[in-house]
Design an enzyme around this catalytic site. Structure first.
Site: not given
Length: 343
Positions: A149, A151, A153
């Site tokens: 993953e 990310d 954010e």
């Protein structure tokens, strides 16, 4: 998506090194040119951004033998993505998509296909005003307990306080590689681009074409690198007031709801992976060989250019507020990749 946990300087002039867009969607002799690159060309298989078209068959003939795009597809949001939850909090307005968050629900969308290697990008205007407690996420992820993953954010804040962006990398289901920085602009007033580039050598996070993080392949040091799992592309807006703003001390003020994040100019230039195909077959399919060549495997894409390295150092020196590599309370023993990373 896994949940986890002011000095503003003017950004140095950003020269795009990633945005010469090539497409065979309209005809076999069409180049879509966005910006002149500093040191190398970037070819886009499909993009929702409108770009001028120049018929340049001679240039195409030169490049077509060098680069084979992973997929040619239409540029519209509905042909690349679909709502993944809370359709009633998902709004189409022309070429823009809006996600809404209220005390009942957030919303999200996901790509219709999985990809391995390449670049994904979108333009985003974050939640305005008092956005404390909210998180807008943009990420790539595979599936399963041992997933990979990447990310972005975006952590909301009280009015007047800087927006923070937290990045994280999961490899074989293990994350805890957070870095956090305060953006050098107000991301709620205008659209800004956020991109993830991924090949067998590195993962690069970019904001307005400025690299803010690089995760290098250090397999030669015995450190796993995410290169064998196809990944979907996702985005969502959700409430995380138990950790997102000042460690959860500032809660979401629902009197300001609905909170809205607005998107446009979606772009995916990556190798599409058929669902039934094994990881080994996908890795082979999406890697250059004697009979095919992909732009993400070109030597110039194996590391940052000198200009990009300077940009990354500028970001780290002036805007980084947290780096897991420096958190001795969490990691008494420095994580192995932190020892060997150059940045």
């Amino acid at each position: 998506m896994t949940e986890h946990s002011h000095s503003f300087l003017v950004s140095p002039h950003t020269v795009s090194e990633w945005n010469l867009q090539y497409s065979t969607v309209h005809s076999a002799t069409t180049l879509h040119i966005n910006q002149i690159p500093l040191s190398f060309c970037y070819f886009s298989a499909f993009s929702s951004a409108t770009t001028p078209m120049v018929n340049m068959s001679g240039i195409l003939a030169f490049f077509v033998g060098l680069v084979m795009v992973g997929l040619v597809s239409s540029a519209k949001f509905d042909e690349l993505f679909q709502s993944s939850w809370a359709l009633d909090h998902f709004i189409h307005e022309g070429e823009q998509i809006k996600l809404q968050l209220d005390k009942y629900s957030g919303a999200g969308f996901e790509s219709k296909k999985k990809y391995m290697f390449g670049r994904v990008s979108l333009n985003l205007k974050l939640v305005e005003g008092d956005s404390a407690g909210t998180v807008t996420a943009f990420y790539m992820s595979s599936e399963g307990a041992n997933h990979n993953e990447f990310d972005f954010e975006f952590l909301g804040n009280t009015t007047g306080e800087p927006y923070s962006v937290q990045t994280n990398v999961y490899v074989n289901g293990v994350g805890n590689r957070e870095q956090r920085l305060n953006l050098w602009f107000d991301p709620t007033k205008e659209f800004h681009s956020y991109s993830i580039f991924w090949n067998q050598r590195q993962v690069v996070f970019l904001v307005d074409e400025t690299p803010i993080r690089v995760h290098m392949n250090l397999e030669h040091k015995g450190i796993p690198f995410p290169k064998d799992q196809a990944m979907g592309v996702y985005s969502s807006l959700w409430n995380a007031d138990d950790w997102a703003t000042q460690g959860g001390r500032v809660k979401t003020d629902w009197s300001h709801a609905p909170f809205v994040a607005t998107y446009k100019d979606f772009e995916i230039n990556a190798c599409e992976c058929p669902v039934p195909v094994t990881a080994a077959e996908n890795a082979k399919r999406c890697s250059s060989s004697e009979d095919k060549s992909y732009w993400w495997d070109e030597p110039t894409m194996s590391e940052l250019s000198l200009h990009q390295s300077h940009q990354l150092l500028w970001v780290r020196a002036n805007h980084m507020v947290y780096d897991y590599c420096s958190d001795t309370a969490r990691f008494p023993v420095t994580p192995a990749e932190c020892v060997h990373h150059r940045h």
